[in-house]
Design an enzyme around this catalytic site. Structure first.
Site, PDB file in Angstrom:
ATOM      1  CG  ASP A  74      -0.328  -0.120   2.548  1.00  0.00           C
ATOM      2  OD1 ASP A  74       0.637  -0.895   2.676  1.00  0.00           O
ATOM      3  OD2 ASP A  74      -0.777   0.567   3.486  1.00  0.00           O
ATOM      4  CD  GLU A 136       4.092   0.206   6.790  1.00  0.00           C
ATOM      5  OE1 GLU A 136       4.980   0.407   7.608  1.00  0.00           O
ATOM      6  OE2 GLU A 136       3.653   1.105   6.042  1.00  0.00           O
TER       7      GLU A 136
HETATM    8 ZN   LIG Z   1       6.747   2.215   4.032  1.00  0.00          ZN
END
Ligand SMILES: [Zn+2]
Length: 385
Positions: A74, A136
């Site tokens: 992401d 993340e």
């Molecule tokens: Zn990163």
């Protein structure tokens, strides 16, 4: 070594708009198909909605601990940023590769995928593995499901390399993070009669004052780790909102704040201190308005990373990627979770600079990709039988 192959794949990865709120499946399918074409099978671990997935792939022997290359798929949004190049197409200019995620951290993923493909043609004494995660950027959320699966596996990796951008320098630590939200409840009233009720914004500011006092005492007397730029645990208020109009006493105030702790400090103990302060402020406010209160909840947290430089795994990396000094990072990674959940030592080393991440015209230097390819080629040499 030429970074041509990694460059071509990076262009394809950047073209997938994997902003955290959106699906990453197109990118995951792309990588899975590429690995499958070279005989490498992938395991996907989906989120509840089935619109995002982690990918785990392994090549080499199954019964010995391997090296896992870990990265997140992401990227952060581009809204409100003044980009001068298209963010979701790779622009190559004067040795730099521009695009959202080029540094953080699709450049590493491109190099890592090619390292796996290369590894599949070699006789390895230890496996090379790839772990790609989702979500993340909102607190290392997605990788936790993948770690559940790896936790149940009979053999664990002996080293995890997280490829966050460090300009290919070796890092062995970062702070932990605890994200918190406070909801402050007062009671609305005419501003001309403000002292007769409880102003939720004032209550919120009292809590902010407690956060700042705690920071002041930590920065003056708290534990220190000189490996960090800011060598102590930090507290910060990122968002405070409330109020409708000047002549209305506001009844609600919302605050987002965080703790980023060094290994010596226990974040739960700091949260307890702030909870106690919130209870004290609540008790005072309730002498005026019985429903007044401050509620503090933990939104998300991940542990810090503090890999000992005396670990065999660190010596292993240093043997082919020698560094004068290993560093600690200001930003967090999924590395702390790998160590906490699996007991696997983690180092962070990846192409590009965090200074370019999360900004308009994010880029990774072509030379950094080449350095990462060379680093992974040396790693492969170590893993060969
Ligand atoms: Zn990163």
């Amino acid at each position: 070594m030429s970074a041509t192959r990694s460059l071509a794949l990076l262009a394809e990865l950047v073209a997938h708009r994997t902003v955290t709120r959106e699906s990453n499946l197109a990118l995951i399918d792309h990588v899975r198909a590429l690995l499958a074409a070279h005989g490498i099978e992938s395991t996907l671990v989906f989120d509840e909605s089935g619109t995002k997935a982690n990918l785990f792939a392994s090549t080499g022997p199954h019964d010995v601990p391997g090296v896992v290359l870990s990265g997140h798929t992401d990227v952060v949004p581009v809204e409100g940023q003044a980009w001068t190049v298209p963010p979701f197409a790779l622009t190559h200019s004067e040795g730099r590769l521009y695009g959202r995620g080029s540094a953080d951290m699709k450049g590493f993923i491109a190099c890592a995928v090619h390292a796996l493909i290369e590894a599949s043609t070699l006789r390895l004494k230890r496996p090379l593995q790839l772990a790609l995660s989702y979500d993340e950027e909102i607190g290392c959320v997605g990788v936790r499901r993948l770690l559940d699966v790896l936790h149940a596996a009979p053999v664990r990796p002996f080293l995890c390399i997280v490829g966050e951008p460090t300009l290919m320098r070796l890092a062995t630590g970062h702070k932990g993070k605890t994200a918190l939200h406070a909801t402050c409840h007062g009671r609305e009233g005419h501003s001309a009669q403000a002292p007769l009720t409880v102003n939720a914004l004032h209550l919120g500011c009292d809590l902010v004052s407690e956060v700042r006092q705690l920071q002041a005492s930590i920065s003056q007397q708290g534990a220190r780790d000189a490996a960090y730029d800011v060598p102590y645990t930090t507290l910060h208020v990122g968002k405070l909102s409330g109020g409708v109009a000047l002549n209305i006493v506001p009844n609600r105030c919302d605050i987002d704040f965080e703790i980023r702790n060094i290994a010596q400090d226990d974040p739960a103990a700091l949260v307890d201190l702030l909870q106690t302060a919130a209870e004290r402020l609540t008790a005072q406010a309730q002498t005026v308005v019985p429903e007044a209160r401050i509620e503090v909840v933990e939104v998300n947290s991940y542990p810090g990373l503090d890999t000992s430089v005396t670990e065999d795994a660190v010596a292993f990396v240093q043997s082919f990627h020698p560094q004068d000094a290993v560093m600690k990072l200001a930003f967090g990674t999924e590395g702390g979770l790998f160590t906490a959940r699996l007991g696997v030592p983690v180092v962070v080393c990846g192409p590009g600079s965090i200074t370019q991440a999360h900004k308009p015209d994010e880029y990774v230097a072509l030379d950094q990709l080449a350095q990462c390819d060379a680093f992974l080629a040396k790693l492969l040499a170590q893993l060969q039988a």
